[in-house]
Design an enzyme around this catalytic site. Structure first.
Site, mmCIF file in Angstrom:
data_model
loop_
_atom_site.group_PDB
_atom_site.id
_atom_site.type_symbol
_atom_site.label_atom_id
_atom_site.label_comp_id
_atom_site.label_asym_id
_atom_site.label_seq_id
_atom_site.Cartn_x
_atom_site.Cartn_y
_atom_site.Cartn_z
ATOM 1 N N ASP A 127 -87.264 -31.376 11.150
ATOM 2 C CA ASP A 127 -87.221 -29.928 10.951
ATOM 3 C C ASP A 127 -86.344 -29.370 12.068
ATOM 4 O OD1 ASP A 127 -87.825 -27.315 10.092
ATOM 5 O OD2 ASP A 127 -89.594 -27.183 11.367
ATOM 6 N N TYR A 156 -82.740 -22.536 12.046
ATOM 7 C CA TYR A 156 -81.765 -22.801 10.982
ATOM 8 C C TYR A 156 -81.653 -21.593 10.032
ATOM 9 C CZ TYR A 156 -81.612 -27.973 11.635
ATOM 10 O OH TYR A 156 -81.429 -29.252 12.094
ATOM 11 N N GLY A 157 -82.768 -20.900 9.875
ATOM 12 C CA GLY A 157 -82.904 -19.925 8.783
ATOM 13 C C GLY A 157 -81.996 -18.718 8.833
ATOM 14 N N CYS A 201 -88.434 -29.078 6.048
ATOM 15 C CA CYS A 201 -87.839 -27.770 6.300
ATOM 16 C C CYS A 201 -87.306 -27.241 4.967
ATOM 17 C CB CYS A 201 -86.702 -27.945 7.309
ATOM 18 S SG CYS A 201 -85.756 -26.451 7.619
ATOM 19 N N CYS A 244 -91.888 -21.670 4.540
ATOM 20 C CA CYS A 244 -91.214 -22.184 5.741
ATOM 21 C C CYS A 244 -92.297 -22.906 6.521
ATOM 22 C CB CYS A 244 -90.653 -21.024 6.563
ATOM 23 S SG CYS A 244 -90.152 -21.478 8.237
ATOM 24 N N HIS A 254 -92.740 -23.500 9.521
ATOM 25 C CA HIS A 254 -93.192 -22.844 10.755
ATOM 26 C C HIS A 254 -94.340 -21.860 10.503
ATOM 27 C CE1 HIS A 254 -89.463 -24.275 12.675
ATOM 28 N NE2 HIS A 254 -89.958 -23.873 13.825
HETATM 29 N N1 DGL Z 1 -89.141 -24.662 9.325
HETATM 30 C C1 DGL Z 1 -87.994 -24.335 8.584
HETATM 31 C C2 DGL Z 1 -88.271 -24.057 7.123
HETATM 32 O O1 DGL Z 1 -89.194 -24.620 6.560
HETATM 33 C C3 DGL Z 1 -86.909 -23.475 9.163
HETATM 34 C C4 DGL Z 1 -87.136 -22.570 10.308
HETATM 35 C C5 DGL Z 1 -85.833 -22.148 10.927
HETATM 36 O O2 DGL Z 1 -85.308 -22.941 11.697
HETATM 37 O O3 DGL Z 1 -85.378 -21.036 10.650
HETATM 38 O O4 DGL Z 1 -87.560 -23.343 6.473
#
Ligand code: DGL
Length: 278
Positions: free
Chosen positions: A7, A39-40, A70, A182, A184
């Site tokens: 992730d 990443y988002g 992720c 997500c 997180h």
């Molecule tokens: N945990 C990630 C997801 O499931 C992305 C979080 C991120 O880095 O923005 O989308």
């Protein structure tokens, strides 16, 4: 079997946690891309580059399967890496289908919380088109939760204020299902439930971890420990069981050996153990 899970950061630990409980005899490699989180809010080109690098290094390490824990990376790059590498690569998509099925019974609506990239990408749009012919699903970007999670701020005023601010545009009483799109967001289950209770709405939270682990087991031909219902065991006893499982943690390619960081991962497993009992 060697299973690589990655992730952008700590969100993927929620998938790892579920995998360790249901498939405790495997060897796990967890990779958090801490140098590039979040990443988002990045461009698809950038995210694809990170994902190709991570998958490439997992392939070199001899993994039997890789899980993209992720939703954002899956939406953007799962198809790309599947073409490039020939090992099983399992992605994660917001669990819209089970949430819609439940909402059809409750008569409520479904709110999918995810990152801005996941919400913008076609993968989620086409999933919703396929499973939501009654138009019950609405989407809400929650990028601030990724930042708060990385700071290990899962409760408290700042968290409540952010969630309530994002939800202010909606009539919360209409929803009965919230999809945590997500990884997180799993850490925030108590705060999300509380924010709906403000408007007397009782919501179910739906995440994709269980379904993904079940699919992983099927792909690798492994038997799930379905009878590991451990809700009546003390949280710390359970964490001790998890301690005996073979896991290595990596941060953007660097093996984590520092006690302080390993303690942090252990704390996150404890948090997940607590919130998954809600
Ligand atoms: N945990 C990630 C997801 O499931 C992305 C979080 C991120 O880095 O923005 O989308």
């Amino acid at each position: 079997m060697k299973i690589g899970i990655f992730d952008s950061g700590i969100g993927g630990i929620s998938l790892l946690h579920e995998a360790m409980k249901k498939l405790p005899d495997e060897q796990y490699y967890f990779y958090a891309d801490v140098d590039h989180v979040p990443y988002g809010v990045k461009s698809p080109e950038q995210i694809s580059e990170y994902v190709e690098d991570i998958v490439g290094s997992f392939v070199n390490m001899g993994m039997d399967a890789i899980v993209i824990a992720c939703n954002t990376a899956t939406a953007v790059a799962a198809d790309i890496v599947r073409k490039e590498f020939s090992i099983p690569i399992i992605g994660m998509e917001p669990a819209v289908k089970p949430a819609v099925n439940r909402a059809l019974k409750t008569g409520g609506k479904v709110l999918v919380m995810a990152t801005p990239v996941t919400i913008r990408e076609n993968k989620l749009k086409s999933l919703i088109e396929r499973v939501d012919d009654r138009h019950l699903v609405e989407l809400l970007p929650m990028p601030g939760l990724v930042r708060l999670a990385e700071m290990e701020k899962f409760d408290g005023e700042e968290v409540d204020a952010y969630i309530n601010e994002q939800l202010a545009v909606l009539d919360r009483s209409l929803y009965t299902e919230v999809v945590l799109g997500c990884t997180h967001f799993n850490y925030f289950k108590p705060a999300i439930i509380k924010s709906f209770e403000i408007e007397n709405s009782k919501v179910d939270l739906v995440d994709g971890n269980e379904g993904t682990v079940r699919y992983l087991a099927r792909v690798l031909g492994l038997d799930l420990k379905e009878n590991e219902k451990v809700d009546n065991i003390e949280i710390l006893d359970n964490i001790e069981i998890l301690d005996s499982i073979n896991v290595s943690y990596y941060e953007s390619g660097r093996l984590v050996t520092e006690k302080e960081k390993l303690d942090k991962f252990r704390r996150l497993h404890q948090r997940l153990e607590l919130v998954n009992r809600l």
